[in-house]
Design a protein around this motif. Structure first.
Motif, mmCIF file in Angstrom:
data_model
loop_
_atom_site.group_PDB
_atom_site.id
_atom_site.type_symbol
_atom_site.label_atom_id
_atom_site.label_comp_id
_atom_site.label_asym_id
_atom_site.label_seq_id
_atom_site.Cartn_x
_atom_site.Cartn_y
_atom_site.Cartn_z
ATOM 1 N N CYS A 162 -10.534 74.128 27.814
ATOM 2 C CA CYS A 162 -9.457 72.526 28.491
ATOM 3 C C CYS A 162 -10.917 71.601 29.275
ATOM 4 O O CYS A 162 -10.558 70.355 29.164
ATOM 5 C CB CYS A 162 -9.272 73.232 30.234
ATOM 6 N N LEU A 215 -5.477 66.618 34.204
ATOM 7 C CA LEU A 215 -5.560 67.951 34.108
ATOM 8 C C LEU A 215 -4.077 68.292 34.221
ATOM 9 O O LEU A 215 -3.692 69.289 34.059
ATOM 10 C CB LEU A 215 -6.814 68.031 35.778
ATOM 11 N N ILE A 218 -2.911 68.914 30.801
ATOM 12 C CA ILE A 218 -2.739 69.679 29.967
ATOM 13 C C ILE A 218 -2.178 70.254 30.638
ATOM 14 O O ILE A 218 -1.368 71.570 29.849
ATOM 15 C CB ILE A 218 -3.622 70.031 30.112
ATOM 16 N N HIS A 219 -2.256 70.441 32.000
ATOM 17 C CA HIS A 219 -1.170 71.746 32.305
ATOM 18 C C HIS A 219 1.002 71.783 32.226
ATOM 19 O O HIS A 219 1.146 72.327 31.786
ATOM 20 C CB HIS A 219 -1.098 71.782 34.032
ATOM 21 N N ASN A 222 1.047 73.060 28.962
ATOM 22 C CA ASN A 222 0.937 74.902 28.724
ATOM 23 C C ASN A 222 2.638 75.076 29.348
ATOM 24 O O ASN A 222 2.979 76.066 28.775
ATOM 25 C CB ASN A 222 0.182 75.359 29.460
ATOM 26 N N THR A 237 -4.824 77.147 31.222
ATOM 27 C CA THR A 237 -4.897 76.437 32.618
ATOM 28 C C THR A 237 -4.021 76.808 34.330
ATOM 29 O O THR A 237 -4.950 76.914 35.137
ATOM 30 C CB THR A 237 -3.312 75.256 32.576
ATOM 31 N N LEU A 240 -7.098 75.760 36.407
ATOM 32 C CA LEU A 240 -7.817 74.071 36.630
ATOM 33 C C LEU A 240 -7.609 74.134 37.822
ATOM 34 O O LEU A 240 -6.618 75.129 38.788
ATOM 35 C CB LEU A 240 -6.496 73.588 35.576
#
Length: 395
Positions: A162, A215, A218-219, A222, A237, A240
């Protein structure tokens, strides 16, 4: 997190998901967007992105989701696809003819159109300059770099992927560079039911980094691809931080978790939400909401009340405080004792005793999702004022 659209390829879906996260802002225009479209900020942006996809021809000259299409999109097209072409003008008195009004581009909805156009064009320019056909291709390369970093690290408790992905996204895309410098030496003390949040900002540590959209990108990847067998590398994640916008800090203030009454007077935060955290307010907000048994009888959404308008500095301080507050929530949950977690510690809607052992395993993204969902779905929470920052493309 699956999108209700048909995609010709995984990269096409990744591209749309990335653009949706890129454009996930305009929270400061929640009220005017409700007035113009009947939808709030995120719902308006999501509808725009879906329309953008449906109206684009994959691989064709009119593919507005390609790097070239993003680079060349115009304000008029954005307004058309957002369905606000008739909401972007204001009337002003004619300069020389008394009693005559003339229309010109302006107003809050026009500002949203300009911001969306700016982000799409500057991002498209970055992608074109770097040789990427679309944003999905750029994000996929970042994911692969993160996957290599993960394989190079044998410690499964460390999640380096990440960090690698986040750095790639933030360094390349201006709309992901969600950070600010807070001038001078400032200290914000926020009393909470968990203890004390102390955010110290001084000349040496005055940078505030939120990176909400990067962020969230990225999540979202996922959530979408984590349980699939696609070729997309999936980052882990659970560690995070929250994706701090204006919703979560405002809700935490209303719930008394962040107490602004003790903040430095120079920051001008103490009087932003005068009724927040009072016993009367908390008694109402902490009461279980009534069960909704028939969605067909749901009342139409009311236009929300505008919240306090903040400066950029105030907004970043509150967003940073929310990040710290949620970190403390997780720490407290993880340190709950067996006595705290006994089944008789709580009840569900049916009055049955509720097992609370799951609290020890909650993650920050889950806390974020829960706060955001109740702020959107629970009627009394929807009415709570949220702070406003206009002109930003970060949240």
């Amino acid at each position: 997190m699956a999108l209700p659209l048909n995609f010709p390829s995984v990269i096409a879906e990744l591209n749309l998901l990335s653009i949706l996260s890129l454009l996930n802002f305009a929270s400061g225009y929640r009220v005017p967007l409700h007035q113009a479209t009947g939808r709030g900020a995120f719902d308006s942006i999501r509808a725009f992105v879906f329309t953008l996809y449906i109206s684009s021809s994959a691989g064709g000259e009119d593919n507005l989701l390609s790097a070239k299409g993003m680079q060349s999109i115009e304000e008029g097209k954005v307004a058309e696809l957002m369905g606000v072409s008739d909401k972007i003008h204001i009337e002003k008195p004619h300069a020389t003819l008394p009693g005559v009004l003339v229309g010109e581009l302006g107003g809050p909805v026009w500002e949203v159109v300009q911001l969306v156009t700016k982000v799409m064009r500057e991002t498209g320019n970055v992608l074109m300059t770097s040789g990427y056909p679309d944003m999905g291709s750029f994000v996929l390369e970042a994911l692969k770099e993160g996957e290599r970093a993960r394989k190079d690290n044998s410690n499964e408790k460390v999640h380096p992927e990440c960090d690698v992905i986040l750095e790639r996204l933030v360094r390349a895309i201006p709309a992901f560079q969600d950070m600010a410098l807070v001038d001078g030496q400032r200290e914000l003390c926020c009393g909470t039911f968990l203890g004390l949040i102390r955010l110290i900002l001084n000349p040496n540590t005055s940078a505030v980094y939120c990176f909400k959209k990067a962020l969230l990108t990225i999540h979202a990847i996922n959530l979408r691809f984590g349980s699939s067998s696609s070729s997309v590398p999936v980052p882990r994640t659970t560690h995070l931080p929250i994706f701090s916008d204006n919703v979560i800090p405002s809700i935490l203030v209303h719930l008394g978790i962040i107490d602004l009454s003790t903040s430095n007077q120079e920051l001008g935060l103490a009087s932003l939400f005068p009724e927040a955290g009072t016993n009367e307010t908390l008694d109402l907000l902490l009461t279980r909401p009534p069960l909704v048994t028939d969605g067909n009888n749901a009342k139409p959404k009311e236009i929300p009340k505008e919240g306090p308008v903040l400066t950029k500095e105030q907004a970043f301080i509150l967003r940073a405080a929310a990040v710290d507050a949620c970190e403390l929530i997780i720490q407290t949950a993880q340190n709950l004792t067996d006595e705290d977690l006994k089944p008789d510690s709580g009840e569900n809607h049916d009055g049955a005793k509720e097992n609370l052992s799951w609290l020890k395993d909650i993650t920050l993204p889950e806390v974020d999702a829960w706060i955001w969902s109740i702020a959107k779905d629970r009627a009394d929470y929807r009415k709570l004022e949220r702070f406003v920052l206009t002109g930003t493309t970060y949240f």
